[in-house]
Design an enzyme around this catalytic site. Structure first.
Site, PDB file in Angstrom:
ATOM      1  N   ASP A  15       0.799  -1.237   0.000  1.00 51.52           N
ATOM      2  CA  ASP A  15       0.000   0.000   0.000  1.00 51.52           C
ATOM      3  C   ASP A  15       0.829   1.283   0.000  1.00 51.52           C
ATOM      4  OD1 ASP A  15      -1.880  -1.966   0.259  1.00 51.52           O
ATOM      5  OD2 ASP A  15      -2.786  -1.198   2.085  1.00 51.52           O
ATOM      6  N   LYS A 124      -6.684  -4.914  -3.100  1.00 53.93           N
ATOM      7  CA  LYS A 124      -7.367  -5.469  -1.941  1.00 53.93           C
ATOM      8  C   LYS A 124      -8.390  -4.466  -1.409  1.00 53.93           C
ATOM      9  CE  LYS A 124      -3.893  -3.987   1.498  1.00 53.93           C
ATOM     10  NZ  LYS A 124      -4.744  -3.304   2.476  1.00 53.93           N
ATOM     11  N   CYS A 172      -1.709  -2.367   7.815  1.00 57.47           N
ATOM     12  CA  CYS A 172      -1.691  -3.274   6.669  1.00 57.47           C
ATOM     13  C   CYS A 172      -0.405  -4.091   6.551  1.00 57.47           C
ATOM     14  CB  CYS A 172      -1.956  -2.488   5.390  1.00 57.47           C
ATOM     15  SG  CYS A 172      -3.638  -1.809   5.359  1.00 57.47           S
TER      16      CYS A 172
END
Length: 233
Positions: A15, A124, A172
């Site tokens: 991310d 995701k 994450c």
């Protein structure tokens, strides 16, 4: 590339997106953009596979505070979310400002990232009903609600070890690393390649990772050197 002992590592960049980085990210992690040189130096190593993951949320995603009715619509406060297929299975999670909406500028990988060396991009958080910090799956197991295909991608590539970097260390990156270990991969987080939403939580997260079988390592340590040595094999 694999070594004679079967070591076949992958790098997963979690991310590393505009909305998680200063100066304009809606959910910017302090110092988030500063990891780019270290991440790029790792991408230049002879990893057998390189993956970048992206939060890729629909506008009506359950993690956005804006999608909840008052008074339960305040960013950074917690709510309970149930498995959409099994109301008895629940999780407590935080609400966030809108971020990484599909197709938006904020969802783009940062331009500092050397995307030419990224072989796969895994999206995701696409199921509006569930939070998905991990790049592998949503947290529900009874039944499983959403999976990204990352585990299958790594297995198909014969990967043995996963090295994780990216944003954010306490969300994450943490959950991606924990699920990586659950999936049977020897898993490391390269500490210099991540930043935390709450830097004061770093030591606690590192302990939690260790308990789950994940090791936080240094870019100058033996674990990363083992990858470098593949280039000399």
């Amino acid at each position: 590339m694999a070594s004679a002992d079967g070591f076949k590592p992958a790098l997963v960049v979690v991310d590393f997106q505009e909305d998680f980085c200063p100066p304009n990210g809606s959910l910017a992690v302090t110092g988030g953009r500063d990891i780019a040189p270290l991440v790029n130096s790792l991408l230049a190593l002879p990893f057998a596979m390189t993956v970048a993951t992206k939060d890729w949320h629909p506008q009506d995603h359950v993690s956005f505070a804006s999608n909840h009715a008052p008074p339960n619509n305040k960013p950074f406060e917690s709510v309970t979310i149930a498995n959409p297929h099994n109301a008895a299975e629940t999780e407590t999670t935080r609400l966030w400002p809108d971020h990484c909406v599909q197709g938006s500028k904020g969802a783009e990988l940062v331009p500092e990232l050397d995307v030419a060396k990224v072989q796969h991009v895994v999206e995701k958080g696409q199921d509006r009903r569930v939070e998905m910090y991990s790049a592998f799956k949503a947290p529900f197991d009874d039944p499983v609600v959403a999976q990204s295909g990352l585990a299958e991608l790594l297995r198909e590539g014969g990967i043995t070890d996963v090295y994780a970097v990216g944003l954010a260390f306490d969300y994450c990156v943490k959950y991606t690393a924990i699920d990586s270990a659950k999936e049977g991969f020897k898993t490391y987080v390269v500490g210099e390649g991540s930043r935390a939403v709450d830097p004061s939580a770093w030591a606690d997260v590192e302990r939690e990772l260790k308990e789950k079988g994940v090791t936080v390592v240094s870019a100058d340590g033996e674990e990363v050197k083992k990858v470098k040595d593949l280039g000399a094999a």
